[in-house]
Design a protein around this motif. Structure first.
Motif, PDB file in Angstrom:
ATOM      1  N   SER A   2       0.825  -1.214   0.000  1.00  0.00           N
ATOM      2  CA  SER A   2       0.000   0.000   0.000  1.00  0.00           C
ATOM      3  C   SER A   2       0.851   1.252   0.000  1.00  0.00           C
ATOM      4  O   SER A   2       1.872   1.323   0.676  1.00  0.00           O
ATOM      5  N   ASP A   6      -3.593   4.883  -1.375  1.00  0.00           N
ATOM      6  CA  ASP A   6      -4.610   3.843  -1.277  1.00  0.00           C
ATOM      7  C   ASP A   6      -5.557   4.047  -0.098  1.00  0.00           C
ATOM      8  O   ASP A   6      -6.648   3.515  -0.077  1.00  0.00           O
ATOM      9  N   PHE A   7      -5.128   4.780   0.896  1.00  0.00           N
ATOM     10  CA  PHE A   7      -5.939   4.952   2.090  1.00  0.00           C
ATOM     11  C   PHE A   7      -7.294   5.574   1.782  1.00  0.00           C
ATOM     12  O   PHE A   7      -8.299   5.227   2.390  1.00  0.00           O
ATOM     13  N   GLU A   9      -9.169   5.117  -0.613  1.00  0.00           N
ATOM     14  CA  GLU A   9     -10.071   4.187  -1.302  1.00  0.00           C
ATOM     15  C   GLU A   9     -10.646   3.119  -0.381  1.00  0.00           C
ATOM     16  O   GLU A   9     -11.597   2.440  -0.750  1.00  0.00           O
ATOM     17  N   ASN A  10     -10.080   2.940   0.753  1.00  0.00           N
ATOM     18  CA  ASN A  10     -10.403   1.768   1.565  1.00  0.00           C
ATOM     19  C   ASN A  10     -10.715   2.209   2.997  1.00  0.00           C
ATOM     20  O   ASN A  10      -9.876   2.799   3.673  1.00  0.00           O
ATOM     21  N   GLU A  11     -11.931   1.882   3.451  1.00  0.00           N
ATOM     22  CA  GLU A  11     -12.385   2.403   4.744  1.00  0.00           C
ATOM     23  C   GLU A  11     -11.538   1.896   5.921  1.00  0.00           C
ATOM     24  O   GLU A  11     -11.243   2.647   6.860  1.00  0.00           O
ATOM     25  N   THR A  12     -11.180   0.634   5.859  1.00  0.00           N
ATOM     26  CA  THR A  12     -10.369   0.066   6.956  1.00  0.00           C
ATOM     27  C   THR A  12      -9.017   0.765   7.018  1.00  0.00           C
ATOM     28  O   THR A  12      -8.572   1.206   8.091  1.00  0.00           O
ATOM     29  N   LEU A  13      -8.386   0.894   5.851  1.00  0.00           N
ATOM     30  CA  LEU A  13      -7.068   1.549   5.821  1.00  0.00           C
ATOM     31  C   LEU A  13      -7.186   3.017   6.241  1.00  0.00           C
ATOM     32  O   LEU A  13      -6.294   3.564   6.888  1.00  0.00           O
ATOM     33  N   ARG A  14      -8.325   3.613   5.879  1.00  0.00           N
ATOM     34  CA  ARG A  14      -8.532   5.027   6.253  1.00  0.00           C
ATOM     35  C   ARG A  14      -8.597   5.165   7.777  1.00  0.00           C
ATOM     36  O   ARG A  14      -7.993   6.053   8.355  1.00  0.00           O
ATOM     37  N   SER A  15      -9.320   4.261   8.431  1.00  0.00           N
ATOM     38  CA  SER A  15      -9.405   4.316   9.903  1.00  0.00           C
ATOM     39  C   SER A  15      -8.034   4.083  10.536  1.00  0.00           C
ATOM     40  O   SER A  15      -7.655   4.759  11.493  1.00  0.00           O
ATOM     41  N   HIS A  17      -5.177   4.695   9.230  1.00  0.00           N
ATOM     42  CA  HIS A  17      -4.333   5.846   8.936  1.00  0.00           C
ATOM     43  C   HIS A  17      -4.737   7.071   9.769  1.00  0.00           C
ATOM     44  O   HIS A  17      -3.888   7.845  10.206  1.00  0.00           O
ATOM     45  N   SER A 148     -13.318   4.903  13.442  1.00  0.00           N
ATOM     46  CA  SER A 148     -14.188   4.788  12.259  1.00  0.00           C
ATOM     47  C   SER A 148     -15.544   5.448  12.513  1.00  0.00           C
ATOM     48  O   SER A 148     -16.253   5.793  11.575  1.00  0.00           O
TER      49      SER A 148
END
Ligand SMILES: Cc1cc2nc3c(=O)[nH]c(=O)nc-3n(C[C@H](O)[C@H](O)[C@H](O)COP(=O)(O)O)c2cc1C
Length: 206
Positions: A2, A6-7, A9-15, A17, A148
Motif C-alpha cells: 500500500s 490507497d488509504f 479508497e479503503n475504509e479500513t485503511l482510512r481508519s 491511517h 471509524s
C-alpha cells in the motif's frame, strides 16, 4: 504494497491511517449503541486458542470521576515524568464521557497447560505473553472502531504503575492490567505525531 494514496479508497485503511491519540474531549455523550459497536469490534480480535480472556469494564459518571480521583491522588507518589503522565491521564479520564478499561482474566495462564503442553519455565511466560498479545489486539480493534465512528481515544498504559489499585477498583483483582481507554469526541482537530516511514523499519531477508 500500500502507498498512502490507497488509504482514501479503503475504509479500513482510512481508519488505521486516521487513528491517533485524543486526550481531550467535548461534553458530547457517546451513544450506547456506539459503545456496543466498539466493544463488539474489540471482541472480534484474534486471541490465542480463541480464549478471549479479556474483560471490558465500562465507566461513566461517578465511577469515572472516582478513577480520575484515584489516579490524580496517587500521581504525587511517582517520579516527575510518570507523575506528569498520570495527571494527564487523570484529566483525560475525567474529561471523557465514557471510559473503557481492559483487563486480562488470566484464564489462558491458568488453563493453557490443559489446552496444549508447554513445559517448565517457558509455560507461564508463554501463556501470559499470548494473553497480553491477544488483549492488545482487542484494544487496537477498539481504537480503530472508535476512530471509524469519529470517536477519539487514547490507550493509557501509565496506569500499569498503579495496576493493583486500578484492578481492585475495576473489580478484577485477580486480573492483569491491559489498558484504560477514555472515549469521546475530540475537543480539537489534531494530527498525530509523525511516524518513522515503514520502509525504514523493514528488512527483507535474503
Ligand atoms: C501500550 C501503550 C501505552 C500507552 N500509554 C499512554 C499513556 O499512559 N498516556 C498517554 O497519553 N498516551 C499513551 N499511549 C499513547 C501513545 O503515546 C501514542 O500512541 C503514541 O505517542 C503515538 O501517537 P498516536 O497514538 O497519536 O499515533 C500509549 C500507547 C500504547 C500503545
Amino acid at each position: 504494497m500500500s502507498s498512502p494514496a490507497d488509504f482514501a479508497e479503503n475504509e479500513t485503511l482510512r481508519s488505521i491511517h486516521h487513528r491517533h491519540s485524543i486526550r481531550m474531549f467535548t461534553d458530547q455523550e457517546v451513544r450506547d449503541e456506539d459503545i456496543r459497536t466498539i466493544l463488539d469490534a474489540a471482541n472480534c480480535a484474534p486471541s490465542a486458542h480463541n480464549q478471549q480472556s479479556w474483560r471490558f469494564l465500562i465507566l461513566r459518571d461517578e465511577r469515572k470521576h472516582a478513577l480520575a480521583e484515584l489516579v490524580s491522588h496517587r500521581a504525587v507518589d511517582f517520579p516527575r515524568s510518570a507523575s506528569i503522565l498520570m495527571r494527564m491521564a487523570a484529566r483525560s479520564i475525567q474529561g471523557a464521557p465514557v471510559v473503557v478499561a481492559v483487563a486480562n482474566t488470566g484464564e489462558l495462564i491458568r488453563n493453557g497447560a490443559e489446552l496444549f503442553r508447554v513445559d517448565g519455565e517457558l509455560a507461564f511466560d508463554f501463556f501470559r505473553t499470548m494473553e497480553i498479545q491477544s488483549s492488545a489486539a482487542a484494544v487496537e480493534n477498539l481504537l480503530l472502531a472508535a476512530t471509524s465512528l469519529g470517536i477519539g481515544s487514547v490507550w493509557l498504559g501509565i496506569l500499569f504503575l498503579m495496576k493493583r489499585e486500578v484492578l481492585e477498583f475495576l473489580g478484577e483483582p485477580a486480573g492483569e492490567f491491559m489498558a484504560v481507554v477514555p472515549l469521546g469526541y475530540p475537543a480539537k482537530t489534531t494530527e498525530g505525531p509523525k511516524k518513522r516511514p515503514w520502509e525504514t523499519l523493514v528488512r527483507t531477508l535474503k
